[in-house]
Structures are given as C-alpha cells and as structure tokens.
Design an enzyme around this catalytic site. Structure first.
Site, PDB file in Angstrom:
ATOM      1  N   ASP A 246       0.808  -1.354  -0.035  1.00 54.33           N
ATOM      2  CA  ASP A 246      -0.070  -0.248  -0.079  1.00 54.33           C
ATOM      3  C   ASP A 246       0.848   1.284   0.000  1.00 54.33           C
ATOM      4  O   ASP A 246       0.761   2.169  -0.882  1.00 54.33           O
ATOM      5  CB  ASP A 246      -1.096   0.003   1.145  1.00 54.33           C
ATOM      6  CG  ASP A 246      -2.115  -0.945   1.173  1.00 54.33           C
ATOM      7  OD1 ASP A 246      -2.208  -1.657   0.025  1.00 54.33           O
ATOM      8  OD2 ASP A 246      -2.593  -1.438   2.292  1.00 54.33           O
ATOM      9  N   ASP A 259       0.060  -0.396   6.030  1.00 50.65           N
ATOM     10  CA  ASP A 259      -1.111  -1.154   5.295  1.00 50.65           C
ATOM     11  C   ASP A 259      -2.412  -0.461   5.805  1.00 50.65           C
ATOM     12  O   ASP A 259      -2.368  -0.424   7.067  1.00 50.65           O
ATOM     13  CB  ASP A 259      -1.040  -2.539   5.721  1.00 50.65           C
ATOM     14  CG  ASP A 259      -1.633  -3.565   5.080  1.00 50.65           C
ATOM     15  OD1 ASP A 259      -1.879  -3.393   3.872  1.00 50.65           O
ATOM     16  OD2 ASP A 259      -2.190  -4.702   5.286  1.00 50.65           O
ATOM     17  N   LYS A 261      -6.227  -0.349   6.346  1.00 44.15           N
ATOM     18  CA  LYS A 261      -7.445  -1.088   6.427  1.00 44.15           C
ATOM     19  C   LYS A 261      -8.623  -0.250   6.716  1.00 44.15           C
ATOM     20  O   LYS A 261      -8.551   0.545   7.610  1.00 44.15           O
ATOM     21  CB  LYS A 261      -7.207  -2.286   7.468  1.00 44.15           C
ATOM     22  CG  LYS A 261      -6.010  -3.073   7.090  1.00 44.15           C
ATOM     23  CD  LYS A 261      -6.179  -4.090   5.842  1.00 44.15           C
ATOM     24  CE  LYS A 261      -5.011  -4.876   5.472  1.00 44.15           C
ATOM     25  NZ  LYS A 261      -5.289  -5.801   4.362  1.00 44.15           N
TER      26      LYS A 261
END
Length: 340
Positions: A246, A259, A261
């Site tokens: 990412d 990352d 989420k």
C-alpha cells in the site's frame, strides 16, 4: 454388660420397647436414666446440611449475579463475570508454558545483509510505483488465505453463514463486493492525497463513505512524511513470493511499510487485525530482498480506518515485533509450499 444387652434389645425392633421393663437385666432395677437413653435412641436425629459448611460470604455475589437475571440465557459477558467471582481475575492464572516455539526450516533474515543501500538522489521525492509482475509466484494474500488455522476457518464460515441468513446469498455477494470497492476507493483517495492531487482527492472526499474514512485517518496522516512507494509491486527473490504494498513512508520519523485497512467495528489492538501483521512483515522482507528498491525497512504500521469517521487506530510494529511476525510468516509460507 447390662448396658450392652440393653442396647442390643433396642436395635432389634421398635416393638421390643414394651419388653424393656419386663426383662430382668440384673438383681437391681435399672436406674431412671435407662428410660432416658431409650428415648434418645428413638428421637429423630437432626440432618446435617452440607450447604452450611460453604463459605457463604465468598459465593454471595455469585448467587446474586445468577438469580438477578430475568432470563436464563447466558452471554459471554455473564459467564466471564461468574468466572471472575469464582476464580478471581484472569491475571491471577498464568497460561501454561509452551514447550517451545516452532522455528522455520528454511530461515531467511528479515533484513538483507548483502543489499547495497544507494545514496539519496535528488528526484527521490517522487514515490515509486512498480507494476506487479504476473508470474507463477504466489501472492502474500493467497498464501495467508490457504493456510488459515482451523479456528480461523470456523469463525470465518460462521460469520459468512450468519451474514447469508441476514442478507441472503445475493445480498451477501453484493455486500462483499461493496467492501472491496470501498477499500479500492479509499486507497485511491489516499494516493491522491500523497501525490498532492487536490482535485481528485476533493472529488473522492465528497462521497459520504470516503469522507468518513478520510476523516478517520486525518490525525494519522499528520505523522506521515517522505513517502517512498505507493501501491507498488514487490517480490522476494529468495523465497519466491510477491505482493502489492500500500505505502512505504516515514511514520513519526521511522520508515515503515504501511497497510491501510477499513473496518466497521473498532480494532483497538494489533491482535484484532488477525493476519495483517504477518502481511506487513511479508512485505517488509520482500522489499528488503527486492533489487528494485534501494532501501531497507525495519518497521511496520497497520492503520484501521472507520466508516463513521471515528479516529483510526494506528498499530506501530517496531523491529522486534516485525521479526516476531516474520518468523510466523515463514512458517505459513512453508505450510503453503508443503501443500502445493
């Protein structure tokens, strides 16, 4: 001897009581206390109550908690409360010591000792974005999905079954499709922000859902600087797996694989993010062993953003924690390789 004969007669039949005073036990008549003795034998003995020996003070709160509920249905919270009353807080009970931690057979270091770090160039402000190679190498996501533990599979299937009962099969498929779409839009909006594409970020921010997610991570974005890679493909040259990172940037001055989420439920602890730490560790190892990247990463960050705009939870992974999850990842990778 006289007293023994007297008790033997009493033990035979209740009807023998009438004969007590007719049988001459000895030359002299028995004293009046003999009548008293016979009455005591036939008197009803008081029954002992085992509950009287229970520590009433200790179990008073437990009894109150059980009898105070209007229904008999138990919940995890009530069961935990009763356990605390009976056995005390969980902290008093130490978990069993494990015999030993399983180590990977083919251990590869997280940090690449032979990688040459190039000096920072003048055009390094532009984040890297390497296309994902379409090869036969498995992806990090696929490896994690195919090596779920039986417990993880059980809870995942139970959640899926519950959602299908509520939404129907077609409704559940639409729900999961929207989740993936929201995730893609969220990543796209973040990319626009990092690339200073104000127009694209503004258009995406006008969407109510995206506005909630972006508002959620606003305080995290303030701590991010020097973005080095965005939505960039990585592959581990030694272990032969690949993935799509990412973001690689500095978080509070420390270079991290980040990352992003999304979640509808709060996840305030790193363990609430399930296999996400393993995914981050896998990406860190891949970057460090990928010749396309002239830097190495030692830390990770899992950011959980919320649709309702509540502050996101950033879970920082220091080098020790990254090494811990790297070992777990290597075990999952070995398990996948053994199956395939």
């Amino acid at each position: 001897l006289v007293r023994m004969q007297f008790l033997q007669i009493l033990s035979r039949k209740p009807g023998s009581l009438e004969m007590i005073f007719q049988i001459p036990f000895c030359q002299k008549q028995l004293p009046f206390t003999c009548l008293s003795t016979s009455a005591c034998v036939y008197s009803k003995k008081k029954k002992e109550n085992s509950y009287e020996q229970v520590d009433q003070e200790k179990y008073k709160n437990l009894v109150h908690s059980v009898t105070s509920y209007k229904t008999s249905a138990q919940t995890p919270e009530t069961i935990l409360e009763e356990d605390n009353l009976l056995y005390g807080p969980p902290a008093k009970h130490r978990p069993p010591i494990k015999a030993g931690t399983k180590t990977p057979k083919n251990w590869v270091p997280l940090i690449n000792p032979s990688k040459r770090i190039l000096p920072v160039s003048s055009d390094s402000n532009v984040p890297m974005k390497i296309g994902l190679q379409r090869t036969k190498m498995p992806s990090v996501t696929r490896i994690l999905q195919e090596t779920l533990s039986p417990q993880q599979v059980f809870y995942l299937e139970r959640w899926k079954k519950k959602m299908i009962e509520e939404l129907g099969k077609e409704g559940f498929e639409e729900y999961t499709k929207n989740l993936f779409l929201q995730g893609e839009l969220f990543h796209s909006a973040l990319e626009s922000i990092f690339l200073s594409e104000e127009k694209a970020a503004k258009e995406q921010g006008e969407d109510a859902v995206m506005a909630g997610y972006l508002s959620s991570v606003e305080h995290v974005l303030e701590d991010i600087s020097e973005v080095k890679a965005l939505e960039s493909g990585v592959h581990h040259e030694t272990l032969q797996y690949l993935g799509l990172v990412d973001c690689v940037a500095k978080y509070r001055g420390r270079l991290c694989v980040i990352d992003w989420k999304t979640s509808e439920k709060p996840k305030p602890f790193l363990q609430n993010t399930y296999d996400n730490p393993l995914q981050v560790a896998a990406y860190i190892g891949a970057i460090n062993h990928d010749a396309n990247y002239d830097f190495q990463v030692r830390c990770g960050l899992v950011v959980v953003a919320y649709k309702n705009g509540s502050p996101a939870h950033p879970h920082f992974m220091d080098p020790d924690l990254c090494s811990h999850y790297w070992n777990k990842w290597l075990l999952r990778l070995e398990e996948y390789m053994d199956k395939n």
